[in-house]
Write a protein that holds these residues in place. Structure first.
Motif, PDB file in Angstrom:
ATOM      1  N   LEU A 226       0.970  -1.044  -0.132  1.00 29.46           N
ATOM      2  CA  LEU A 226       0.047   0.191   0.007  1.00 29.46           C
ATOM      3  C   LEU A 226       0.703   1.285   0.038  1.00 29.46           C
ATOM      4  O   LEU A 226       0.437   2.318  -0.151  1.00 29.46           O
ATOM      5  CB  LEU A 226      -0.907   0.087   1.347  1.00 29.46           C
ATOM      6  N   PRO A 230       0.577   5.307  -3.167  1.00 21.39           N
ATOM      7  CA  PRO A 230      -1.041   5.058  -2.422  1.00 21.39           C
ATOM      8  C   PRO A 230      -2.248   5.300  -3.095  1.00 21.39           C
ATOM      9  O   PRO A 230      -3.073   4.723  -3.119  1.00 21.39           O
ATOM     10  CB  PRO A 230      -0.571   6.054  -1.151  1.00 21.39           C
ATOM     11  N   THR A 233      -2.683   2.042  -5.152  1.00 19.22           N
ATOM     12  CA  THR A 233      -2.695   0.809  -4.623  1.00 19.22           C
ATOM     13  C   THR A 233      -3.836   0.925  -3.357  1.00 19.22           C
ATOM     14  O   THR A 233      -4.343  -0.338  -3.047  1.00 19.22           O
ATOM     15  CB  THR A 233      -1.296   0.497  -3.615  1.00 19.22           C
ATOM     16  N   ARG A 234      -4.251   1.831  -3.115  1.00 22.79           N
ATOM     17  CA  ARG A 234      -5.467   2.070  -2.022  1.00 22.79           C
ATOM     18  C   ARG A 234      -6.712   1.591  -2.625  1.00 22.79           C
ATOM     19  O   ARG A 234      -7.699   1.110  -1.973  1.00 22.79           O
ATOM     20  CB  ARG A 234      -5.673   3.338  -1.209  1.00 22.79           C
ATOM     21  N   ARG A 238      -8.198  -2.633  -1.800  1.00 22.73           N
ATOM     22  CA  ARG A 238      -8.996  -1.810  -0.913  1.00 22.73           C
ATOM     23  C   ARG A 238      -9.299  -2.721   0.392  1.00 22.73           C
ATOM     24  O   ARG A 238      -9.369  -1.990   1.662  1.00 22.73           O
ATOM     25  CB  ARG A 238     -10.572  -1.448  -1.488  1.00 22.73           C
ATOM     26  N   TRP A 241      -6.492  -2.207   2.882  1.00 26.60           N
ATOM     27  CA  TRP A 241      -6.389  -0.738   3.240  1.00 26.60           C
ATOM     28  C   TRP A 241      -7.433  -0.712   4.386  1.00 26.60           C
ATOM     29  O   TRP A 241      -7.335  -0.169   5.266  1.00 26.60           O
ATOM     30  CB  TRP A 241      -6.670   0.305   2.317  1.00 26.60           C
TER      31      TRP A 241
END
Length: 515
Positions: A226, A230, A233-234, A238, A241
């Motif tokens: 993550l 970011p 990748t967020r 998900r 995260w």
């Protein structure tokens, strides 16, 4: 579904970054950063894929291959903008950590995932070298891990051993085979939770802390992805995260009431309460440098430090203990020799159980523990270092820019055949006088062969408590039971990466009471 797509998405993401940076390649053939140690080019499609190896599976085979091609100091790119310098030779590591320790005393910046759990590098293991770090480390070594504090928790260790041996006996009677992993973690967390939050905690609290921190430890490596770009990748990850934010929220919900309970107890106890009976007590007393003055820690900062205290120590200790017991199961002659030493010491005292005071009288026990740590170091890499000066530092003629991550391959050094004769073999005698360690330079290792109680703080703030717990628990487990392989099931020494390198299949053994 997200986990099923994790590897495919990670590979796609890393390749996309590789091709993006390749398209921006300058026309000149001059290397972008010629002063770094050698390694695969920043533009190689393989470079970004190392991020996947680092956060998902064992990267050590890649490290060994890089060492073969580039020598003991080399650079790998986890991302095109993230060079990591690896050191695989013990002599180079000594020059960096001891002879040039002040030049490489800093920590590199952490990414988004790690920053959430350390308050943006406001813990001991992640904090940059400076006033805050010195205050936090001095508090840990001078108060929480001081020998007088460790002796104060002898009762907690005894309770944990009683629960552990009772659980082993109960499981043996009901199932015939003991799977010791969960029992070890519960026992070690029992001690560390009381060291952190004080006495009087119920079993439910200890169980909750153990469960939460083990979830954190098994997930934190996967969270590192993550930190790469970011915003992207967020979205791609998900669920990870959300899991990361949930873990942080649950840590606060569990730890803050325990912190407040200690504050209330200290307020009510007045002069009758010791100045610091646990780690939280020292944090409540602590004042940290801030804006030219000083202030107390916030509750969020104390949660970060408690999580740090309850992460590396218990997990690495339980992991090392299981590896050591696995080797004793596979090597019954070593186990028998150790039991003879234990019985010889304990037989001359009252009680029939190993106590703290017995440990200095057991040199073979110390050798067994050190050999277990050599053969299966829980952490295959040291905590990363970085150059302390703004202009960076030099290493064997190469440049180490400021904030560049510098890592050391403990696992590889522990298996160096130039230092350790027959390194694959579990042989504690190498740590005794006359072992092969006597004719090579093992500076640092020699210092802890027979280290007196209290001396470990000069080497590492955590080594004394780790050795104490490893020796104490291993001695009691071997003194109480004979550990045998399950017929037809030889010990599986396969590995699996979590925050530490754990056994791929938890140890299964048949135990026979010795008394």
């Amino acid at each position: 579904m997200e986990d099923c797509l994790y590897y495919a998405l990670s590979i796609t993401f890393c390749l996309a970054l590789s091709f993006l940076f390749s398209s921006l390649r300058p026309s000149t053939r001059k290397p972008i950063m010629p002063s770094l140690p050698p390694g695969p080019t920043i533009l190689s499609p393989l470079g970004p894929l190392l991020l996947l190896a680092w956060t998902s599976f064992n990267i050590e085979p890649i490290i060994r291959a890089a060492q073969y091609w580039y020598g003991p100091v080399f650079t790998l790119y986890l991302l095109p903008s993230s060079p990591v310098i690896f050191i695989t030779d013990r002599a180079v590591a000594r020059r960096v950590l001891v002879q040039s320790g002040a030049s490489f005393a800093d920590r590199p910046p952490t990414n988004l995932a790690t920053a959430i759990f350390n308050g943006n590098q406001r813990t001991i293991t992640t904090g940059g070298y400076g006033p805050l770090w010195r205050v936090l480390r001095r508090n840990l070594t001078g108060r929480a891990l001081h020998p007088s504090s460790l002796r104060r928790y002898a009762a907690a260790r005894a309770d944990a051993v009683s629960g552990l041996t009772a659980g082993i006996a109960r499981q043996s009677r009901s199932e015939g085979v003991v799977v010791v992993q969960e029992l070890l973690h519960h026992a070690i967390f029992h001690v560390f939770t009381r060291m952190c939050f004080g006495e009087g905690l119920g079993d439910g609290v200890v169980a909750s802390v153990t469960s939460l921190q083990r979830e954190f430890l098994s997930s934190v490596v996967g969270f590192q992805v993550l930190g790469a770009c970011p915003p992207v990748t967020r979205l791609l990850f998900r669920r990870r995260w959300k899991q990361m934010l949930s873990l942080r929220r649950r840590q606060e919900e569990l730890f803050i009431p325990l912190i407040r309970a200690r504050r209330a107890l200290r307020g009510a106890g007045g002069e009758n309460l010791a100045a610091a009976d646990c780690y939280v007590d020292t944090l409540l007393d602590l004042r940290i440098p801030e804006d030219g003055g000083g202030r107390n820690l916030t509750e969020g900062e104390m949660v970060n430090l408690c999580s740090e205290f309850l992460s590396g120590g218990p997990d690495s200790t339980a992991t090392a203990m299981q590896w050591t017991m696995a080797n004793l199961v596979a090597r019954p002659e070593v186990q028998a020799k150790l039991r003879a030493e234990i019985n010889g010491v304990v037989a001359s005292s009252k009680g029939g159980r190993v106590d703290d005071m017995h440990l200095p009288e057991m040199p073979y026990l110390r050798a067994v523990v050190l050999e277990g740590l050599r053969r299966h170091p829980p952490g295959r890499f040291m905590l990363p270092h970085a150059a302390a000066e703004e202009g960076g530092a030099t290493l064997d003629g190469f440049s180490v820019p400021r904030h560049t991550l510098l890592n050391f391959t403990l696992g590889g050094m522990a298996m160096d055949g130039a230092v350790w004769r027959d390194p694959e073999r579990f042989r504690p005698e190498r740590f005794l006088p006359g072992g092969e360690g006597e004719d090579v330079d093992l500076t640092g290792v020699k210092e802890i062969k027979m280290m007196p109680f209290g001396a470990g703080r000069r080497i590492c703030p955590g080594i004394e408590v780790s050795l104490l717990h490893l020796e104490y628990f291993v001695a009691n487990l071997v003194g109480a039971f004979e550990w045998r392989e399950v017929p037809g099931e030889p010990v599986d020494f396969g590995e699996r990466l979590e925050l530490t390198m754990v056994m791929r299949r938890p140890l299964r053994a048949i135990v026979v009471p010795c008394h």
